[in-house]
Design a protein around this motif. Structure first.
Motif, PDB file in Angstrom:
ATOM      1  N   THR B 350     -19.379 -12.599  13.195  1.00 29.32           N
ATOM      2  CA  THR B 350     -20.000 -11.292  13.418  1.00 29.32           C
ATOM      3  C   THR B 350     -21.078 -11.089  12.353  1.00 29.32           C
ATOM      4  O   THR B 350     -20.825 -11.320  11.171  1.00 29.32           O
ATOM      5  N   PHE B 351     -22.258 -10.676  12.785  1.00 35.96           N
ATOM      6  CA  PHE B 351     -23.315 -10.341  11.830  1.00 35.96           C
ATOM      7  C   PHE B 351     -23.144  -8.897  11.381  1.00 35.96           C
ATOM      8  O   PHE B 351     -22.681  -8.053  12.150  1.00 35.96           O
ATOM      9  N   SER B 352     -23.584  -8.573  10.154  1.00 35.60           N
ATOM     10  CA  SER B 352     -23.772  -7.167   9.818  1.00 35.60           C
ATOM     11  C   SER B 352     -24.989  -6.698  10.614  1.00 35.60           C
ATOM     12  O   SER B 352     -25.782  -7.515  11.091  1.00 35.60           O
ATOM     13  N   ASN B 353     -25.133  -5.387  10.744  1.00 42.00           N
ATOM     14  CA  ASN B 353     -26.199  -4.889  11.613  1.00 42.00           C
ATOM     15  C   ASN B 353     -27.584  -5.352  11.168  1.00 42.00           C
ATOM     16  O   ASN B 353     -28.456  -5.630  11.987  1.00 42.00           O
ATOM     17  N   ASP B 354     -27.785  -5.444   9.847  1.00 41.00           N
ATOM     18  CA  ASP B 354     -29.096  -5.895   9.365  1.00 41.00           C
ATOM     19  C   ASP B 354     -29.181  -7.411   9.261  1.00 41.00           C
ATOM     20  O   ASP B 354     -30.205  -7.964   8.876  1.00 41.00           O
ATOM     21  N   GLY B 355     -28.090  -8.087   9.593  1.00 39.66           N
ATOM     22  CA  GLY B 355     -28.098  -9.547   9.602  1.00 39.66           C
ATOM     23  C   GLY B 355     -28.012 -10.189   8.234  1.00 39.66           C
ATOM     24  O   GLY B 355     -28.040 -11.419   8.114  1.00 39.66           O
ATOM     25  N   SER B 356     -27.841  -9.391   7.189  1.00 42.36           N
ATOM     26  CA  SER B 356     -27.820  -9.967   5.842  1.00 42.36           C
ATOM     27  C   SER B 356     -26.440 -10.494   5.456  1.00 42.36           C
ATOM     28  O   SER B 356     -26.283 -11.142   4.440  1.00 42.36           O
ATOM     29  N   LYS B 357     -25.427 -10.190   6.281  1.00 45.14           N
ATOM     30  CA  LYS B 357     -24.069 -10.678   6.011  1.00 45.14           C
ATOM     31  C   LYS B 357     -23.474 -11.227   7.299  1.00 45.14           C
ATOM     32  O   LYS B 357     -23.832 -10.787   8.386  1.00 45.14           O
ATOM     33  N   LEU B 358     -22.538 -12.159   7.139  1.00 42.84           N
ATOM     34  CA  LEU B 358     -21.832 -12.705   8.292  1.00 42.84           C
ATOM     35  C   LEU B 358     -20.345 -12.779   7.976  1.00 42.84           C
ATOM     36  O   LEU B 358     -19.962 -13.201   6.890  1.00 42.84           O
ATOM     37  N   VAL B 359     -19.555 -12.365   8.951  1.00 46.20           N
ATOM     38  CA  VAL B 359     -18.109 -12.509   8.817  1.00 46.20           C
ATOM     39  C   VAL B 359     -17.690 -13.661   9.725  1.00 46.20           C
ATOM     40  O   VAL B 359     -17.902 -13.612  10.935  1.00 46.20           O
ATOM     41  N   PHE B 360     -17.122 -14.703   9.137  1.00 44.75           N
ATOM     42  CA  PHE B 360     -16.561 -15.799   9.927  1.00 44.75           C
ATOM     43  C   PHE B 360     -15.042 -15.699   9.868  1.00 44.75           C
ATOM     44  O   PHE B 360     -14.481 -15.371   8.816  1.00 44.75           O
ATOM     45  N   THR B 361     -14.381 -15.984  10.979  1.00 49.78           N
ATOM     46  CA  THR B 361     -12.915 -15.938  10.971  1.00 49.78           C
ATOM     47  C   THR B 361     -12.344 -17.345  11.040  1.00 49.78           C
ATOM     48  O   THR B 361     -12.944 -18.250  11.612  1.00 49.78           O
ATOM     49  N   ASP B 362     -11.157 -17.487  10.456  1.00 47.18           N
ATOM     50  CA  ASP B 362     -10.446 -18.768  10.443  1.00 47.18           C
ATOM     51  C   ASP B 362      -9.176 -18.621  11.266  1.00 47.18           C
ATOM     52  O   ASP B 362      -8.273 -17.882  10.888  1.00 47.18           O
ATOM     53  N   GLU B 363      -9.110 -19.331  12.394  1.00 50.80           N
ATOM     54  CA  GLU B 363      -7.906 -19.223  13.222  1.00 50.80           C
ATOM     55  C   GLU B 363      -6.916 -20.325  12.861  1.00 50.80           C
ATOM     56  O   GLU B 363      -6.594 -21.198  13.668  1.00 50.80           O
ATOM     57  N   TRP B 364      -6.428 -20.256  11.642  1.00 53.76           N
ATOM     58  CA  TRP B 364      -5.410 -21.196  11.156  1.00 53.76           C
ATOM     59  C   TRP B 364      -4.156 -21.040  12.021  1.00 53.76           C
ATOM     60  O   TRP B 364      -3.681 -19.922  12.228  1.00 53.76           O
ATOM     61  N   GLY B 365      -3.651 -22.164  12.513  1.00 53.09           N
ATOM     62  CA  GLY B 365      -2.442 -22.095  13.339  1.00 53.09           C
ATOM     63  C   GLY B 365      -2.734 -21.851  14.808  1.00 53.09           C
ATOM     64  O   GLY B 365      -1.824 -21.775  15.616  1.00 53.09           O
ATOM     65  N   GLY B 366      -4.036 -21.711  15.150  1.00 51.98           N
ATOM     66  CA  GLY B 366      -4.419 -21.621  16.551  1.00 51.98           C
ATOM     67  C   GLY B 366      -4.123 -20.297  17.233  1.00 51.98           C
ATOM     68  O   GLY B 366      -4.346 -20.150  18.427  1.00 51.98           O
ATOM     69  N   GLY B 367      -3.606 -19.334  16.506  1.00 50.73           N
ATOM     70  CA  GLY B 367      -3.358 -18.031  17.116  1.00 50.73           C
ATOM     71  C   GLY B 367      -1.941 -17.841  17.603  1.00 50.73           C
ATOM     72  O   GLY B 367      -1.516 -16.731  17.882  1.00 50.73           O
TER      73      GLY B 367
END
Lengths: 233, 608
Positions: B350-367
């Motif tokens: 997910t980008f922040s609205n201004d695009g200066s930050k990004l949130v990446f998620t780690d699906e350890w264990g596959g969910g």
């Protein structure tokens, strides 16, 4: 199996109003049952591209249950349990025999994932009223031979198992990796066979599991190959 | 520009020779040793032992729940034909992702999709159920079109429920389906695009310069099917088959006037090394160093989030996070990649609205695994938040659901979207059976939770895959897709972390359509709640003169009753701009950026 009857919401569920402090204390859910409605909604089923969409009558609901498991699916799970069980027999030899730390680490990870997968397969079979192979009870045995496990693709012969048991140090590391690659390649053969069988491998949970086994074993084979290449002079 | 990050280079080194840094007795040797010592054990999760989320009673539809910072407005169980009353854990009927259009919410399911009428968010109704199995069934909407992912071997071209009889069959559909939804009560399938690995997820991509087409990126994560079923499909390694179906995504171009003519127009090798041409140039799989997480090999993207207004997309691609230039949507080009030794599987972005930050998620264990236990590291199965400058992403911090969950709750970072509070970066996110958590990541190095909702496990004894798949903000409310329970609707409530004005400002942002994987640029009208939101933030952080805050409050009160003159608003704007200049000159404490932003809102209000 009776499918698709609706579940009645808890008629006696307490109403949880924010003013009563739900924010801090656990409250029963749902608050007074559903707050919207799914009742009597229209159900339709599209056709192939270009074809018409049909309305599904309420009485057809039983037919929407989806693909059930097949005999080949059950056989796959029943065969994969002893296959995984042998991997555990192999990893059980590692602590006393392996020299290289990489082999120790790899064996530990394999043990965890194979145990998890055996538990999943056992539950899958139990949930569907199928026989859970007795071989599963032997997994993890320190000195088990392979004589009591049915032979599935890639599994070590009793001679190979003996050879591994009597090896030590660098010789053990090499044999362990070679034999485990052979063993894992067998699992891939089993997955291929499953998906090559008409009608098999379509039940959602089984499809997901078989796909996962395929990807996981391929990745482990790649790691074992590179470790083996590193160990070989 | 392609620049392997240090950890990536290190990982590659260790992977070609997995144990090069370790002596046979297990002690670290050589140059790697210092690095290995410097790497601390990943931090343990720390949490409030009095958190109300601890010890909630289990149940499928009668579990206890705890909520903070929001109000639970509605819940609706799964539709008839889309669950197995005997068990919550039947994967054939799992609910999946959400998409929104006007007063409708579309929910994917492994067995098809649902359309809900959410005109009254507190009382959603099911409008129509569409039977069409294939999993995951993730959905996107675009005008009259709905796109759905299908990956399973049981998927049929004709949406039939009986599966496919033969192992190799032209009746099978693994790829994406496109439906015409102009008649919402009777969606019609107009195209079915076959792909080798099927479609686990997909991403809509708009071309700002072309309103006659929309693009769909197909992210396939399963093993490629046999070439006998679909010509050219191959699961071979790149050295055996340079045309392998691994190490790529598929790009579909959809002509909006004739969606039936949609076709794959590109299969870009987005993991390639541009210099050598090697297609498998990113993470080779494995742990970066002893004690690090075992990271998946990069031969697929799990999900891609496009941000067409920026011409960028962020790919969460199993072993790496990547940044794509999508200014030509048919030809995405990788411009950066990052690796994280704590990540098992890069899952979504997910980008922040201004695009200066990004949130990446780690699906350890596959969910499907419990990965939020007290014993699980706080940086594993978490969000990693990156700063972005131009082509370059750098790690800033981590966020994990800040309370331990039980052994029978599958839990790990999953899907979410931005909550549009001006002046802050906030994301509402699903954590499977860990519930919903609203995270503030304005300071990416120090993210924190501002609201949550959680239910007890589905079962006290069995681990069923369930909980929230995705939770998204749409036009003032938070909608949750519950895998085995149905849907939930929430509204944020004021708390120490979030003021009434900030919520009111967020509610001013309305969209006609929302797909979380095609991020829109959000903007706010020049209105009093927006001004108040900035004011509240500066008061909370003690970054505004008390007298200025008081005067502003009084002025805004009058503006809310239309009794403030344009001259007064302009005058206050000028004062705030002067304050901002003082702050920038180091002559006064305060928040120059927010002072200026607030001044801009006031000028806008004055001009109305």
């Amino acid at each position: 199996m009776k499918l698709l009857t609706s579940i009645s919401p808890l008629a006696t569920a307490l109403v949880c109003l924010p003013v009563l402090g739900c924010a801090t204390s656990p409250a029963p859910f749902p608050p007074g049952g559903d707050t919207g409605s799914t009742a009597g909604a229209r159900i339709v089923q599209p056709g192939a591209p270009g074809e018409a969409t049909r309305v599904v009558a309420g009485t057809d609901l039983e037919a929407l249950g989806g693909v059930a498991h097949t005999e080949a699916d059950v056989a796959f799970m029943q065969g994969m349990i002893p296959h995984h069980a042998q991997a555990l027999q192999m990893t059980a030899l590692v602590p006393d025999r392996a020299a290289h730390r990489g082999v120790h680490q790899m064996a530990l990870r394999m043990e965890i994932s194979q145990r998890d997968e055996i538990a999943l397969m056992e539950r899958w079979l139990r949930d569907r009223g199928q026989e859970v192979p007795a071989a599963a009870a032997h997994h993890g045995m320190e000195h088990a031979g392979s004589g009591d496990l049915p032979m599935m693709p890639g599994m070590l012969t009793p001679e190979q198992m003996e050879q591994l048991q009597s090896a030590r140090g660098a010789e053990f590391d090499r044999l362990f990796l070679e034999f485990m690659i052979q063993h894992h390649e067998g699992a891939i053969v089993m997955v291929d066979a499953l998906f090559s069988t008409d009608g098999a491998g379509q039940e959602s949970e089984l499809f997901q599991f078989a796909s996962h086994v395929d990807a996981d074993q391929r990745a482990e084979i790649a790691r074992m190959r590179s470790l083996l290449a590193f160990l070989r002079p | 520009m392609t620049r392997p990050t240090l950890p990536l280079a290190l990982a590659a080194l260790l992977l070609t020779a997995p144990a090069v840094a370790l002596a046979q007795d297990g002690s670290a040797v050589g140059a790697q040793a210092a690095g290995a010592e410097a790497r601390a054990t990943p931090p343990r999760l720390d949490w409030d032992p009095n958190d109300p989320r601890i010890g909630l009673a289990a149940g499928w539809h009668d579990a206890e729940s705890a909520v903070s910072g929001m109000e639970h407005l509605a819940s609706l169980q799964r539709a008839e034909g889309f669950f197995n009353p005997e068990t919550p854990g039947d994967g054939r009927f799992s609910n999946t992702d959400l998409a929104f259009q006007g007063p409708y919410m579309f929910q994917g399911n492994y067995n098809g999709f649902q359309v809900y009428d959410i005109s009254d968010p507190a009382s959603p109704t099911l409008r129509v159920s569409v039977v069409c199995p294939g999993g995951q069934g993730d959905v996107s909407v675009y005008g009259n079109l709905l796109v759905m992912s299908a990956q399973e071997t049981r998927g049929r071209l004709d949406c039939g429920v009986g599966g496919v009889e033969e192992a190799v069959s032209g009746e099978r559909l693994r790829g994406i389906r496109i439906f015409d939804i102009s008649d919402l009560d009777s969606p019609r399938q107009v195209a079915a695009i076959q792909s080798c690995r099927g479609s686990h997820t997909h991403t809509l991509v708009e071309d700002p310069d072309d309103d006659e087409h929309v693009y769909v990126y197909i992210q396939g994560t399963n093993s490629p099917r046999p070439g006998e079923e679909m010509a050219g499909c191959s699961g071979a390694e790149p050295d055996e088959d340079p045309n392998t179906s691994l190490f790529r995504i598929e790009v579909v171009r959809v002509p909006l006037a004739n969606p039936g003519a949609a076709e794959i127009v590109n299969m870009p090798r987005i993991f390639a090394d541009p210099e050598t041409g090697r297609i498998d140039a990113l993470h080779a799989g494995g742990a970066a160093y002893e004690g690090a997480q075992r990271t998946r090999r990069t031969h697929q993207c799990h999900d891609i989030t496009a941000y067409p207004a920026l011409g960028l997309a962020a790919g969460a691609c199993s072993g790496n996070g990547i940044l794509l230039d999508i200014s030509d949507p048919a030809n995405p080009v990788r411009i950066d990649e990052v690796f994280d030794p704590n990540f098992a599987y890069w899952h979504s972005a997910t980008f922040s609205n201004d695009g200066s930050k990004l949130v990446f998620t780690d699906e350890w264990g596959g969910g499907s695994a419990p990965r939020c236990r007290g014993t699980d590291p706080a940086t594993w199965g978490a969000n990693a938040i990156f700063r972005r400058q131009g082509d370059e992403m750098t790690l800033a911090g981590y966020y994990k659901l800040p309370v331990a969950q039980s052994e029978t709750e599958n839990c790990v970072a999953h899907n979410g979207s931005l909550v549009p509070v001006p002046g802050r970066d906030i994301k509402v996110q699903a954590w499977y059976q860990g519930g919903v958590s609203v995270m503030d990541f304005t300071d990416p190095a120090n993210p924190f939770e501002i609201a949550y909702f959680d239910r007890g496990p589905l079962s006290e004894t069995e681990l069923y895959t369930g909980g929230f798949w995705s939770t998204y903000w749409y036009n003032g409310h938070i909608y949750g897709a519950e895998i085995s329970r149905g849907i939930d609707v929430f509204r944020l409530t004021p708390s120490e972390h979030l003021s009434e004005a900030e919520i009111a400002a967020a509610e001013l942002v309305t969209l006609d359509e929302f797909n979380a994987q095609m991020q829109p640029h959000l903007s706010w009208p020049d209105a009093a709640p927006v001004a108040r939101a900035y004011l509240d933030q500066m008061i909370r952080a003690k970054r505004i003169l008390a007298e200025r805050a008081e005067a502003l409050d009084a002025l805004l009160e009058r503006a809310e009753t239309d009794t403030a003159s344009a001259a007064e608003l302009q005058g206050m704007a000028a004062t705030l701009e002067a304050d901002a200049a003082q702050v920038e000159a180091g002559l006064q404490g305060g928040d120059a950026a927010r002072l200026s932003a607030l001044a801009g809102v006031l000028r806008g209000m004055a001009g109305m």
